[in-house]
Design a protein around this motif. Structure first.
Motif, mmCIF file in Angstrom:
data_model
loop_
_atom_site.group_PDB
_atom_site.id
_atom_site.type_symbol
_atom_site.label_atom_id
_atom_site.label_comp_id
_atom_site.label_asym_id
_atom_site.label_seq_id
_atom_site.Cartn_x
_atom_site.Cartn_y
_atom_site.Cartn_z
ATOM 1 N N PHE A 1 0.861 -1.182 0.000
ATOM 2 C CA PHE A 1 0.000 0.000 0.000
ATOM 3 C C PHE A 1 0.892 1.225 0.000
ATOM 4 O O PHE A 1 1.869 1.267 0.740
ATOM 5 N N ILE A 2 0.569 2.205 -0.850
ATOM 6 C CA ILE A 2 1.369 3.423 -0.844
ATOM 7 C C ILE A 2 0.458 4.636 -0.843
ATOM 8 O O ILE A 2 -0.650 4.599 -1.380
ATOM 9 N N SER A 3 0.935 5.719 -0.218
ATOM 10 C CA SER A 3 0.184 6.968 -0.236
ATOM 11 C C SER A 3 1.196 8.111 -0.272
ATOM 12 O O SER A 3 2.362 7.916 0.052
ATOM 13 N N PRO A 4 0.754 9.296 -0.686
ATOM 14 C CA PRO A 4 1.702 10.416 -0.829
ATOM 15 C C PRO A 4 2.433 10.744 0.470
ATOM 16 O O PRO A 4 3.492 11.349 0.444
ATOM 17 N N GLU A 5 1.858 10.337 1.609
ATOM 18 C CA GLU A 5 2.477 10.648 2.896
ATOM 19 C C GLU A 5 3.894 10.095 3.031
ATOM 20 O O GLU A 5 4.701 10.631 3.780
ATOM 21 N N SER A 6 4.170 8.997 2.299
ATOM 22 C CA SER A 6 5.497 8.385 2.424
ATOM 23 C C SER A 6 6.547 9.148 1.643
ATOM 24 O O SER A 6 7.717 8.798 1.705
#
Lengths: 421, 304
Positions: free
Chosen positions: A338-343
């Motif tokens: 799972f990826i999101s811009p927060e990383s």
């Protein structure tokens, strides 16, 4: 004797002045803490915290003053003793570390947490080695490195989502896409001076992050993308059950099913990726392009006068660094699932840069040690988490003052004419 | 038309804040040739100092608003100046003569440190502050939409103009300003004619930090919510403003700030509020590529 006591007196005076300054600085920000009580702010004084701050500053200043007067010189030139000792041992230390990394998952103390920390450390080692090509070898301060990491991660996620491609197909594509982004972004800005270039790359990093947040139809927006496929071992998944017609990896290997196997598999993937990066970096340094980078880093006008094509050489460094970040990003995506811009915030770029700076720009081994210090230790001691970024910032400043070439290494041209001075 | 005017008013207010921060960038760049990446954090600290000062004044019962604001302004400027002085002394002065990128890396370190310092000391949550000045003047009323300018906005623009006039006078007509301009041109020669270069550079940082604190007070009054992450974006935007106006030029910084503020306001008003930061960053990239000297800057020749 009189001289010594005079020195001591002046050290005490300086320490007290520093304490006074600390009191002025800490009093409003630390001392008058504002607390939200039902929508209204009230002041909650923290006098003990201020006292601690002042005490630490006085003591620290005193020690620095005494150490300086004892050493006699303000600035240490050239590599320090640690760096020299380190370089002398470097020949066997490198292979030893690789050997240790290779058998780590089978050590008796290696539980799942240790292997997980190992994976995180290796991911950062790989990223820092990639950034090292850009910053350490080519001398380009890239503050938006994490953008390429994001490109890699989103490439894997999007290919899996829309074209149903697995990790192993997406991995090279992630590198290609990240390199492409590197060329597209790098080409117009490589002419800029060093610090302007740094700020522009920071701008690019932020642009990519903002696009990731707001282009909801493609990137899923702040929610991010999930269901990224796990890598398989030649088509065999690490899962308890596999789809019909496919053997699960644990059956093929003749093992009992255990979720740790997948973690170990991840560990070896990133270990191989990181070692490949190191091999590439070492080879590149010895190639003509590597020499060109070092020449440009030391003085790009002089290097150009010698016939080096500045744009092409820098673009190559930027694209190779981006590709490595893309590979690392694709691994990050598949591991998280799972990826999101927060990383992919600026602070990630800053952390990777801090590792490269701390490790000594240009040194592969130094970077490993710096990663273990910066990433590994706080991962193991979660209590330090709060103070971790504070320490980062302070460390970056102190390293620049104390040993601008890094604690563990120093920059030196790979080749030089004549005898070493 | 009225919507346009309202965005104009909002943009000018925002631009005044950016302009004040940009002056700090441009002065330091002019003298030291370095990007003071931590300047945005000084602005953030200025905002926190203002908030704390207003709260303390409220608690001790000083409620006459002009007086409270004046005290807050002075205190925020003074303490932020102390921060600016300390940053230069600890993180930049030892690095003069080090390799090119060392001061920038050190500045990034300072920026990370200060952000986390304020987060640890004051908490990560945004801090809401009740409006200090209320009321607005209606500039235009066409029945449907009204164009209004709040007293806060007027105050922000007035103080910016006042400070700009004051600083222009300071730089052009005082011994301190002469010392600063001399140091900017050639540090060694300035030292030879008796200028205390270290002191001049320190004063530059102190002035930049004090102006950033004014911007911090204004943003506190204007938005009513501040957090520890406030300085990062504002810092990059103000730097963009300084570059756009021509780095090293004081009027350029304010002009750049106003332009950035207007672009941001109109972009949010007419295109998309989500991509307003992208618009600003794109301007930064475009200006640096096509006109690195900015609107009012002097060309720079790099020598070996």
């Amino acid at each position: 004797m009189a001289e010594t006591s005079g020195r001591f007196a002046s050290a005490i005076k300086e320490a007290l002045l520093a304490g006074l300054l600390a009191a002025v600085l800490a009093l409003p920000i630390i001392g008058l803490k504002t607390v939200d009580r039902g929508g209204r702010l009230i002041i909650d004084p923290q006098w003990t915290a201020v006292a601690w701050c002042i005490g630490i500053v006085i003591l620290g200043r005193l020690l620095v003053a005494l150490w300086r007067s004892r050493a006699g010189a303000d600035v240490v030139k050239g590599p320090g003793r640690i760096a020299l000792a380190f370089q002398a041992q470097g020949k066997w230390l490198g292979p030893l570390l690789i050997g240790f990394a290779a058998i780590l998952p089978f050590m008796p103390f290696a539980d799942r947490q240790i292997i997980d920390v190992g994976i995180v450390v290796l991911t950062y080692v790989m990223l820092a080695w990639g950034l090292n090509i850009v910053v350490g070898l080519a001398g380009l301060l890239d503050l938006g490195f994490v953008a390429f990491y994001a490109v890699g991660a989103y490439t894997v996620a999007l290919f899996a989502l829309h074209l149903d491609l697995g990790f192993w197909v997406a991995l090279p594509l992630a590198g290609v896409f990240a390199a492409l982004f590197g060329v597209l972004l790098g080409f117009p800005v490589l002419r800029l001076r060093g610090d302007y270039f740094a700020i522009v790359t920071l701008g690019f990093g932020e642009i990519i992050r903002i696009v990731l947040i707001n282009w909801v139809e493609v990137t899923g927006g702040p929610q991010g993308l999930g269901n990224i496929p796990r890598p398989t071992l030649f088509g065999m998944p690490f899962a308890r059950t596999a789809p019909p017609g496919v053997t699960p990896a644990h059956e093929f290997l003749g093992l009992e099913f255990n979720p740790v196997h997948r973690v170990i598999f991840f560990y070896y993937i990133i270990l191989v990726l990181a070692l490949l990066t190191a091999a590439i970096a070492i080879r590149l340094r010895r190639l003509p392009i590597g020499r060109a980078w070092e020449a440009l880093r030391e003085n790009d006008i002089a290097a150009q006068a010698l016939g080096i094509n500045r744009t092409n050489a820098k673009l190559a460094a930027f694209a190779i660094g981006a590709a490595i970040a893309g590979f690392a990003g694709s691994f990050f995506g598949t591991r998280q699932g799972f990826i999101s811009p927060e990383s992919f915030t600026f602070i990630e770029s800053a952390i990777i840069l801090a590792i490269v700076v701390l490790g000594g720009m240009g040194s592969l081994l130094g970077i490993v040690i710096a990663t273990v210090l910066i990433i590994g230790l706080p991962e193991l001691f979660r209590d330090l988490q709060e103070f971790r970024m504070l320490g980062f910032g302070a460390a970056m400043v102190l390293i620049m003052i104390w040993r601008p070439r890094g604690i563990l290494s120093h920059r030196e041209p790979t080749v030089r004419l004549g005898a070493k001075p | 038309m009225d919507y346009f005017l309202q965005q104009l008013v909002n943009g000018l207010t925002l631009g005044a804040i950016y302009g004040l921060i940009a002056i700090g960038y441009t002065m330091v760049y002019g003298i030291l040739g370095m990007i003071n990446f931590a300047h945005g954090e000084v602005y953030m600290i200025g905002a926190f100092l203002s908030m704390i000062c207003l709260l303390v004044l409220g608690a001790v019962g000083i409620t006459w608003i002009p007086f409270a604001l004046a005290i807050t302004l002075v205190i925020a400027m003074a303490f932020a100046a102390a921060y600016g002085w300390t940053i230069e002394r600890i993180a930049y002065r030892p690095l003069r003569g080090s390799f090119r990128l060392a001061p920038l890396i050190s500045a990034i370190g300072v920026s990370i440190f200060l952000q986390n310092y304020v987060q640890l000391a004051q908490g990560a949550r945004p801090k809401p502050i009740p409006p200090v000045i209320s009321g607005r003047v209606t500039l235009l009323d066409t029945g449907g939409l009204t164009v209004a300018m709040s007293y806060t906005q007027m105050l922000i623009i007035a103080i910016t103009i006042l400070l700009l006039v004051g600083f222009t006078w300071l730089i052009t007509s005082t011994p301190l300003g002469r010392a600063q301009r001399a140091t900017e041109q050639d540090q060694t020669m300035a030292a030879l004619v008796g200028i205390d270069v270290n002191r001049t550079i320190s004063i530059t940082f102190v002035m930049g930090a004090a102006l950033a604190a004014v911007a911090g007070l204004m943003v506190t009054l204007y938005y009513g919510v501040i957090d520890f992450f406030l300085g990062f974006l504002a810092g990059v935007k103000a730097f963009t403003a300084a570059v756009l106006g021509g780095i090293g030029s004081l009027p350029g910084a304010v002009l750049g700030g106003l332009l950035i503020g207007l672009i941001e306001a109109f972009w949010s008003g007419y295109f998309s509020i989500e991509y307003k930061d992208v618009a600003v960053f794109s301007i930064l990239v475009l200006v640096l590529i096509f006109r690195p000297t900015g609107l009012l800057g002097r060309p720079e020749i790099e020598k070996v």
